[in-house]
Design a protein around this motif. Structure first.
Motif, PDB file in Angstrom:
ATOM      1  N   GLN A  57     -40.981  32.488  23.613  1.00  0.00           N
ATOM      2  CA  GLN A  57     -39.630  31.832  23.231  1.00  0.00           C
ATOM      3  C   GLN A  57     -39.789  31.218  21.835  1.00  0.00           C
ATOM      4  OE1 GLN A  57     -37.411  31.127  25.860  1.00  0.00           O
ATOM      5  NE2 GLN A  57     -38.728  32.376  27.054  1.00  0.00           N
ATOM      6  N   PRO A  58     -38.439  31.308  21.328  1.00  0.00           N
ATOM      7  CA  PRO A  58     -38.234  30.515  19.920  1.00  0.00           C
ATOM      8  C   PRO A  58     -38.877  29.360  20.027  1.00  0.00           C
ATOM      9  CG  PRO A  58     -36.215  31.366  20.858  1.00  0.00           C
ATOM     10  CD  PRO A  58     -37.053  31.648  22.085  1.00  0.00           C
ATOM     11  N   GLU A  59     -39.250  28.906  18.596  1.00  0.00           N
ATOM     12  CA  GLU A  59     -39.741  27.752  18.582  1.00  0.00           C
ATOM     13  C   GLU A  59     -38.978  26.447  18.872  1.00  0.00           C
ATOM     14  OE1 GLU A  59     -42.986  24.979  17.663  1.00  0.00           O
ATOM     15  OE2 GLU A  59     -43.171  27.288  17.405  1.00  0.00           O
ATOM     16  N   ALA A  60     -37.847  26.485  18.627  1.00  0.00           N
ATOM     17  CA  ALA A  60     -36.704  25.662  19.016  1.00  0.00           C
ATOM     18  C   ALA A  60     -36.323  25.140  20.392  1.00  0.00           C
ATOM     19  CB  ALA A  60     -35.405  25.627  18.584  1.00  0.00           C
ATOM     20  N   THR A  61     -37.034  26.129  21.507  1.00  0.00           N
ATOM     21  CA  THR A  61     -36.832  25.890  22.834  1.00  0.00           C
ATOM     22  C   THR A  61     -38.213  25.709  23.487  1.00  0.00           C
ATOM     23  OG1 THR A  61     -37.053  28.154  23.419  1.00  0.00           O
ATOM     24  CG2 THR A  61     -34.812  27.474  22.892  1.00  0.00           C
ATOM     25  N   ALA A  62     -39.129  25.377  22.830  1.00  0.00           N
ATOM     26  CA  ALA A  62     -40.585  25.121  23.469  1.00  0.00           C
ATOM     27  C   ALA A  62     -40.641  23.569  23.884  1.00  0.00           C
ATOM     28  CB  ALA A  62     -41.610  25.400  22.276  1.00  0.00           C
ATOM     29  N   PRO A  63     -41.053  23.388  25.183  1.00  0.00           N
ATOM     30  CA  PRO A  63     -40.977  22.301  25.550  1.00  0.00           C
ATOM     31  C   PRO A  63     -42.038  21.443  24.980  1.00  0.00           C
ATOM     32  CG  PRO A  63     -42.002  23.755  27.306  1.00  0.00           C
ATOM     33  CD  PRO A  63     -41.403  24.622  25.922  1.00  0.00           C
ATOM     34  N   SER A  64     -42.081  20.090  25.298  1.00  0.00           N
ATOM     35  CA  SER A  64     -43.060  19.160  24.565  1.00  0.00           C
ATOM     36  C   SER A  64     -44.492  19.247  25.376  1.00  0.00           C
ATOM     37  CB  SER A  64     -42.660  17.888  24.821  1.00  0.00           C
ATOM     38  OG  SER A  64     -42.499  17.304  26.379  1.00  0.00           O
TER      39      SER A  64
END
Length: 170
Positions: free
Chosen positions: A90-97
């Motif tokens: 996944q793109p970094e911006a959509t990575a969950p916490s």
């Protein structure tokens, strides 16, 4: 110490067999820390049943309980690995916490444990319906069974899932 005497209390079972169980698990897992964790979980599982102990073959019993917990451990590792691989794509911006990741891994492990309690064919039919979105007719053709057999398997699967979530039969 006589290990052939069936222990009637959890403390006797623990004292007589804990070291042996950790050693067996260490050989199986290749890691003493994981072996200690699963051994502890084994005794906790036995203790949590609340039933009196009347075990004829304590080591066989412990091996069975520990093997089931080990299988759950490996299933959880596989799920976690697959989830982390999917996240890496996944793109970094959509990575969950990290907290969200942990919650998802725990939820996947719980689902996996529930599904592991189903017979293989029932589980396969359930997954074809719920994950792949196949109709009962499509599943029946694919599995070479009747639509009624698919319906029966789905009812069994839903009852099993309901019992796992709500702690009883529907």
């Amino acid at each position: 110490m006589d290990t052939s005497t069936p222990p009637d209390r959890i403390d006797a079972l623990y004292i007589q067999h804990h070291g042996w169980l950790v050693g067996m698990l260490r050989r199986k897992l290749g890691n003493v820390d994981n072996a200690h964790d699963i051994a502890q979980d084994t005794f906790l599982r036995i203790l949590s049943t609340g039933e009196p102990l009347s075990i004829r073959e304590p080591r066989a019993f412990l091996t069975t309980v520990a093997s089931r917990l080990t299988a759950q451990y490996f299933r959880r590792l596989a799920l976690e690995r697959a989830y982390l691989e999917a996240l890496a794509a996944q793109p970094e911006a959509t990575a969950p916490s990290p907290e969200t990741r942990q919650l998802v891994v725990e939820a996947l492990a719980a689902v996996s444990n529930v599904l592991a309690g189903l017979p293989a064919r029932t589980r396969e039919i359930f997954l074809l319906s719920q994950l792949d979105g196949l109709t009962y007719g499509e599943i029946a053709r694919l599995q070479q069974v009747s639509v009624g057999a698919v319906q029966k398997a789905m009812t069994k699967a839903f009852m099993h899932c309901y019992g796992a979530v709500y702690g009883g039969d529907a």
